[in-house]
Write an enzyme that holds these catalytic residues in place. Sequence first.
Site, PDB file in Angstrom:
ATOM      1  CG  HIS A 143     -16.280  38.414 -24.498  1.00 25.61           C
ATOM      2  ND1 HIS A 143     -16.566  39.662 -24.289  1.00 25.61           N
ATOM      3  CD2 HIS A 143     -16.477  38.256 -25.926  1.00 25.61           C
ATOM      4  CE1 HIS A 143     -17.069  40.380 -25.164  1.00 25.61           C
ATOM      5  NE2 HIS A 143     -16.932  39.524 -26.294  1.00 25.61           N
ATOM      6  CD  GLU A 144     -16.131  35.142 -28.305  1.00 26.77           C
ATOM      7  OE1 GLU A 144     -17.179  35.361 -28.743  1.00 26.77           O
ATOM      8  OE2 GLU A 144     -15.479  36.301 -28.193  1.00 26.77           O
ATOM      9  CG  HIS A 147     -20.922  37.667 -27.664  1.00 21.56           C
ATOM     10  ND1 HIS A 147     -21.491  38.795 -27.792  1.00 21.56           N
ATOM     11  CD2 HIS A 147     -19.700  37.837 -28.110  1.00 21.56           C
ATOM     12  CE1 HIS A 147     -20.680  39.644 -27.801  1.00 21.56           C
ATOM     13  NE2 HIS A 147     -19.319  39.133 -28.091  1.00 21.56           N
ATOM     14  CD  GLU A 223     -18.052  42.536 -28.591  1.00 27.41           C
ATOM     15  OE1 GLU A 223     -17.157  42.094 -28.122  1.00 27.41           O
ATOM     16  OE2 GLU A 223     -18.657  41.679 -29.631  1.00 27.41           O
TER      17      GLU A 223
END
Length: 291
Positions: A143-144, A147, A223
């Site tokens: 997930h990071e 980003h 997100e």
Amino acid sequence: MKRIGLFLLTNLAVILVLSVVLSIVFSATGTNSRSIGGLLILATVFGFGGSFISLAMSKWLAKRSTGAVVITHPQNATEQWLVDTVAQQAKQANIKTPEVAIYQANDINAFATGMKKNDALVAVSSGLLNHMTRDEAEAVLAHEISHVANGDMVTLTLIQGVVNTFVIFLARVIGGFIDNAMRNGNGNNSGRSFSYYIIVFVLEMLFGVLASLIVMYYSRQREFSADYGSASLVGKAKMIAALRRLQAGADPQLEGSLMAFGIKGKKKNNLFMSHPPLEERIKALENSQIL
């Protein structure tokens, strides 16, 4: 106290730097802050300048404010796994491997920050390592990484810069009109009255609240995008499991701008949330076509 001190010192440094830049620009262009052109220059310098200086300092500030320790030489199997997993995911996402760090916090959380895709920082809390399975932690890391690969930090900074510029510019233009009307009625046309600065302050607060709605809306959308990115890298079952684990955890301890970059936001339900509710994120993944 440490975080407050860093916040105050950082903002003081930003104001000093931007004041010098603004003075140079005014001198070079022959404008002043009373003209429309001068107001636009002032708004742009402070609107974008503050956002990008904060972004440029984001890695340094994140490390200092959270006490995150970058893993340069893994000391145990967990640290080796973290470094190897981030490196593998970064390769899949076609970016340079970010710095990997651990910070001490009981909550389950992680964040990514940095000014460039190829010079980023990914940090995880000790609580995440203690309370998540490897599959769940792998999904959080993905997930990071998503980003970073999506350039979310820069995009959010650009959006913040645009809304900041409009807030500063509109507050001063409208404040000037009101101040001129008040001074003309009193037969006084010299200088700015004290009421002008009060009006500008109030308008900046009002416009700032409205502008934050735009920024928070984008923050929530990114997100969802990072969740999809994680699911594409490691499979949506792992990401859904990670989000469900986050549902059972405590509220995040990250503060300020780092809150928006963490994987989990505060438990509230309104237009000022930086993160969508976890149940909405889970539902969006379940309904996606990602395997």
